[in-house]
Design a protein around this motif. Structure first.
Motif, short mmCIF file in Angstrom:
data_model
loop_
_atom_site.label_atom_id
_atom_site.label_comp_id
_atom_site.label_asym_id
_atom_site.label_seq_id
_atom_site.Cartn_x
_atom_site.Cartn_y
_atom_site.Cartn_z
N VAL A 130 2.43 82.36 31.42
CA VAL A 130 3.52 81.97 32.29
C VAL A 130 3.07 81.05 33.42
O VAL A 130 3.75 80.05 33.72
N ALA A 131 1.96 81.36 34.07
CA ALA A 131 1.58 80.67 35.31
C ALA A 131 1.43 79.16 35.13
O ALA A 131 2.07 78.39 35.87
N PRO A 132 0.61 78.67 34.20
CA PRO A 132 0.48 77.21 34.09
C PRO A 132 1.76 76.53 33.62
O PRO A 132 2.07 75.42 34.07
N PHE A 133 2.50 77.19 32.75
CA PHE A 133 3.76 76.60 32.29
C PHE A 133 4.74 76.49 33.46
O PHE A 133 5.37 75.44 33.67
N TYR A 134 4.87 77.56 34.22
CA TYR A 134 5.85 77.57 35.30
C TYR A 134 5.48 76.56 36.39
O TYR A 134 6.34 75.81 36.86
N LEU A 135 4.23 76.52 36.79
CA LEU A 135 3.85 75.59 37.85
C LEU A 135 3.92 74.14 37.39
O LEU A 135 4.51 73.29 38.06
N PHE A 136 3.33 73.85 36.23
CA PHE A 136 3.08 72.47 35.86
C PHE A 136 4.17 71.82 35.02
O PHE A 136 4.28 70.60 34.99
N ARG A 137 4.99 72.61 34.34
CA ARG A 137 5.93 72.01 33.40
C ARG A 137 7.41 72.21 33.75
O ARG A 137 8.27 71.49 33.26
N VAL A 138 7.70 73.19 34.60
CA VAL A 138 9.09 73.41 35.01
C VAL A 138 9.46 72.44 36.12
O VAL A 138 8.66 72.18 37.03
N ASP A 139 10.65 71.90 36.05
CA ASP A 139 11.18 71.01 37.09
C ASP A 139 11.76 71.89 38.20
O ASP A 139 12.89 72.36 38.10
N HIS A 140 11.01 72.10 39.25
CA HIS A 140 11.42 73.02 40.30
C HIS A 140 12.54 72.47 41.17
O HIS A 140 13.17 73.23 41.92
N ALA A 141 12.80 71.19 41.08
CA ALA A 141 13.85 70.58 41.90
C ALA A 141 15.14 70.36 41.12
O ALA A 141 16.07 69.75 41.64
N ARG A 142 15.21 70.90 39.91
CA ARG A 142 16.35 70.55 39.05
C ARG A 142 17.68 71.04 39.60
O ARG A 142 18.72 70.45 39.32
N ASN A 143 17.68 72.10 40.39
CA ASN A 143 18.93 72.62 40.95
C ASN A 143 19.06 72.31 42.44
O ASN A 143 19.88 72.91 43.13
N SER A 144 18.25 71.38 42.92
CA SER A 144 18.23 71.07 44.34
C SER A 144 18.95 69.75 44.63
O SER A 144 18.99 68.85 43.79
N MET A 195 11.85 82.66 30.01
CA MET A 195 11.63 83.40 28.77
C MET A 195 12.15 82.63 27.56
O MET A 195 11.53 82.65 26.49
N LEU A 196 13.27 81.96 27.73
CA LEU A 196 13.80 81.15 26.63
C LEU A 196 12.90 79.94 26.36
O LEU A 196 12.61 79.61 25.20
N ALA A 197 12.45 79.28 27.42
CA ALA A 197 11.62 78.09 27.26
C ALA A 197 10.28 78.41 26.59
O ALA A 197 9.76 77.61 25.81
N LEU A 198 9.74 79.58 26.89
CA LEU A 198 8.45 79.98 26.32
C LEU A 198 8.61 80.70 24.98
O LEU A 198 7.62 81.13 24.40
N THR A 199 9.84 80.81 24.50
CA THR A 199 10.19 81.54 23.27
C THR A 199 9.71 82.98 23.30
O THR A 199 9.40 83.57 22.27
N ILE A 200 9.66 83.55 24.49
CA ILE A 200 9.41 84.99 24.63
C ILE A 200 10.65 85.76 24.20
O ILE A 200 10.56 86.84 23.63
N PRO A 239 7.51 78.00 44.36
CA PRO A 239 7.00 78.42 43.04
C PRO A 239 5.71 79.22 43.12
O PRO A 239 5.50 80.16 42.35
N MET A 240 4.83 78.86 44.06
CA MET A 240 3.58 79.61 44.19
C MET A 240 3.83 81.01 44.74
O MET A 240 3.12 81.95 44.39
N CYS A 241 4.84 81.14 45.60
CA CYS A 241 5.21 82.48 46.08
C CYS A 241 5.77 83.33 44.95
O CYS A 241 5.45 84.51 44.82
N TRP A 242 6.63 82.74 44.13
CA TRP A 242 7.25 83.50 43.05
C TRP A 242 6.21 83.94 42.02
O TRP A 242 6.32 85.02 41.45
N LEU A 243 5.20 83.11 41.80
CA LEU A 243 4.11 83.51 40.90
C LEU A 243 3.21 84.56 41.54
O LEU A 243 2.50 85.27 40.84
N GLY A 244 3.22 84.63 42.87
CA GLY A 244 2.38 85.60 43.56
C GLY A 244 1.07 85.04 44.05
O GLY A 244 0.20 85.79 44.48
N LEU A 245 0.92 83.71 44.02
CA LEU A 245 -0.31 83.09 44.52
C LEU A 245 -0.29 82.98 46.05
O LEU A 245 -1.34 83.05 46.69
N LEU A 246 0.90 82.80 46.60
CA LEU A 246 1.09 82.79 48.05
C LEU A 246 2.07 83.89 48.43
O LEU A 246 2.85 84.36 47.59
#
Length: 242
Positions: A123-137, A90-95, A196-203
């Motif tokens: 949200v969907a394209p931003f979250y999938l394509f632009r968020v670094d999903h491994a940043r806390n891994s 929400m912060l990244a998208l300025t929501i 990430p696809m599960c959290w978005l609800g695609l899987l």
């Protein structure tokens, strides 16, 4: 031309109900409308009173109050990692923004209240394509070879009857070397692609979520079919005909 597989969905589309992330966002909006801005800790995290409310209200598969309190005496934002992810999003998208110790919706964010289809489209394209999903891994030192265009098109075919992280690893990169060692690539595919696809609800995970991510089977939800148009859709139609 940039890869953009997402279709616009009407706010009343029933497939949107399959997205835990969208449900969390819309219920956060509703909380703010009813209770006012969300209080923040000195470090900028949501206060416990909201975290506890969110654990109940979000109805996140495998991460309800019983699951969270089984390993935590009290709930801080980071204990409910899905909520922390939504906060960052929400912060990244300025929501939303932080202002005087509170989290508030921005004027831009308020335009999405009552418009879940439009919100998902943001949200969907931003979250999938632009968020670094491994940043806390711990697995973020070596990145996966490939792109979201490849991942989505391959999963589109392979997950038609359900797919595991290990199977996806074999399709994309070949089988791992023999031996009992942990398969880093399968772990990365879970963290950076499947989760990430599960959290978005695609899987969605078939059956109960297992402790070892490699044992989970992932299947496409109605939201996948409603929200995505991919090159491999034609291959699926050919398979169905035969």
């Amino acid at each position: 031309m940039p890869f953009q597989p997402f279709l616009e969905l009407a706010d009343t589309h029933p497939a949107l109900a399959h997205s835990p992330m969208l449900r969390g966002l819309t219920r956060t909006f509703a909380y703010i409308a009813e209770n006012g801005p969300i209080g923040l800790t000195p470090s900028g995290a949501f206060k416990r009173v909201f975290v506890q409310w969110a654990a109940e209200a979000f109805d996140w598969p495998g991460h309800g109050p019983a699951d969270l309190y089984a390993v935590n005496k009290v709930l801080n934002e980071w204990d409910f990692f899905r909520l922390a992810e939504l906060h960052d999003l929400m912060l990244a998208l300025t929501i939303g923004r932080h202002f005087k110790g509170e989290f508030r919706l921005t004027p831009f964010g308020k335009t999405f209240v009552g418009q879940p289809g439009r919100l998902f489209g943001l949200v969907a394209p931003f979250y999938l394509f632009r968020v670094d999903h491994a940043r806390n891994s711990r697995l973020n030192e070596e990145r996966l070879l490939g792109s979201w265009e490849i991942f989505l098109n391959v999963v589109n075919v392979e997950a038609e009857g359900g797919i595991t992280a290990e199977r996806l690893r074999e399709v994309l990169y070949g089988p791992p070397e023999p031996g009992p060692r942990y398969d880093r690539i399968a772990g990365q595919l879970y963290i950076e692609v499947l989760r990430p696809m599960c959290w978005l609800g695609l899987l969605q995970i078939v059956g109960e979520e297992r402790m070892a991510s490699r044992d989970n089977v992932y299947a496409k939800t109605p939201l996948w079919h409603a929200a995505l148009r991919l090159d491999t859709d034609a291959s699926l139609r050919t398979i169905v005909k035969h």
